[in-house]
Design an enzyme around this catalytic site. Sequence first.
Site, PDB file in Angstrom:
ATOM      1  N   GLY A   1      -1.007   4.620   4.193  1.00 33.80           N
ATOM      2  CA  GLY A   1      -0.147   3.715   3.428  1.00 33.80           C
ATOM      3  C   GLY A   1       1.186   3.512   4.119  1.00 33.80           C
TER       4      GLY A   1
ATOM      5  CG  ASP B   1      -2.181   0.882   0.985  1.00 30.56           C
ATOM      6  OD1 ASP B   1      -2.373   1.351  -0.159  1.00 30.56           O
ATOM      7  OD2 ASP B   1      -2.921   1.116   1.948  1.00 30.56           O
TER       8      ASP B   1
END
Length: 393
Positions: A313, A278
């Site tokens: 993230g 991510d």
Amino acid sequence: MKSIAVVYGDVIAEEGILRAHSVEIDRGIIEKIVPSDVYSPPEGFEVFDARGCYVAPGFIDIHIHGLKGEDVMDSDPRAIVRIAEELPRFGVTAFLPTAYCNPLDVITRFIKTAFDASGMEYVGARVLGANIEGPYLSPDYRGMQLSHMVLQPKVRSVKQILAVAPEFVRIMTIAPEMSNADKVIRYLHSAGVVASAGHTGATAAEMERAIDDGVRHVTHCYNAMSRMLTREPGVPGVALTDDRLTCELIADGVHVHPVMMQLLLRMKGPDRVILVSDGTRATDMPDGFYEAGGQVVQVEDGVVTMDDGTLAGSHRTIHAGLKNVVQMLGSSIEDGVKMASTNPAKVSAFCGELGSIELGKIGDLAILDKGLDVKATVIGGEVAWRSDSSYGR
Ligand SMILES: [Zn+2]
């Protein structure tokens, strides 16, 4: 397509670790896996000495938005190529550029850009297709995704998205509790796109119905989803217990508590967990402020957050996730490699060509020392990166 013989490495094959073996890659394809003491490389092949190292199949990151100052949504195929060229440093040999939640025209433009990047010439990780994280997400579980970008599920819009580059979109995240999500999930399933539950507040019952409709994957398990409670196990409860689902895990040591990571690994087993980064533009960047997904994010001590503290993230790649599951959670290196290479190849429908060291597969390798640091990365038989210029020579 190059030809190389990687000799004397401990090869992490599907059947286990083959000590001091050679992997012969002829014009990009693995043609031999044999003990090094009975092997001599053919004339004209580059010889790479991997003595004392693991030779693993290259890692595949199926959920990555950016890296090192670049974002896959910069509307420039060269930005995606720059990410692709950076990824071998981390043993990553293939990836799915992943779209943030955005209006349809931005998503379709992104798919075109990623498709163009996949056809460009460069030495770096392969662009296998696209992952679309949104736009049918729950506004209450959007994480760092912008709430006004969230759309109502519509099959017509999905058809528009998929039509940009047929068979290029591999995964789409959707919140199953939204009205019409069932129709979109059934359509994705019939179109061969992995429908992934994520950014969702679904109950366990809603999640079970979604699996019956065709959901087969879970976007960054535990993060941005309903909680697991005693009488309402939510999405995580079903994710942990339903064998039809594979689960992404951000194993950076920040997004998920080690006990919850261990719970996932034990419940799903090594064949159904997929390490993802991510990652964003801020990944692997020094402390400071960056733009990611249209918002300002801050990197501080290896953690990426928005100004309200929401995680935005990972700061690290799936290589860090692999090290964590092996060195922190006690998984075997073979199981770690399944989660970083084999399983993501399966989910992105490339397991016939990638994801393991087998005869006839593409010669993408990550060469790691016994501390699991990346020493070199081979893509299609070509050394795409080495830790120092003399390594392996
Ligand atoms: Zn994401």
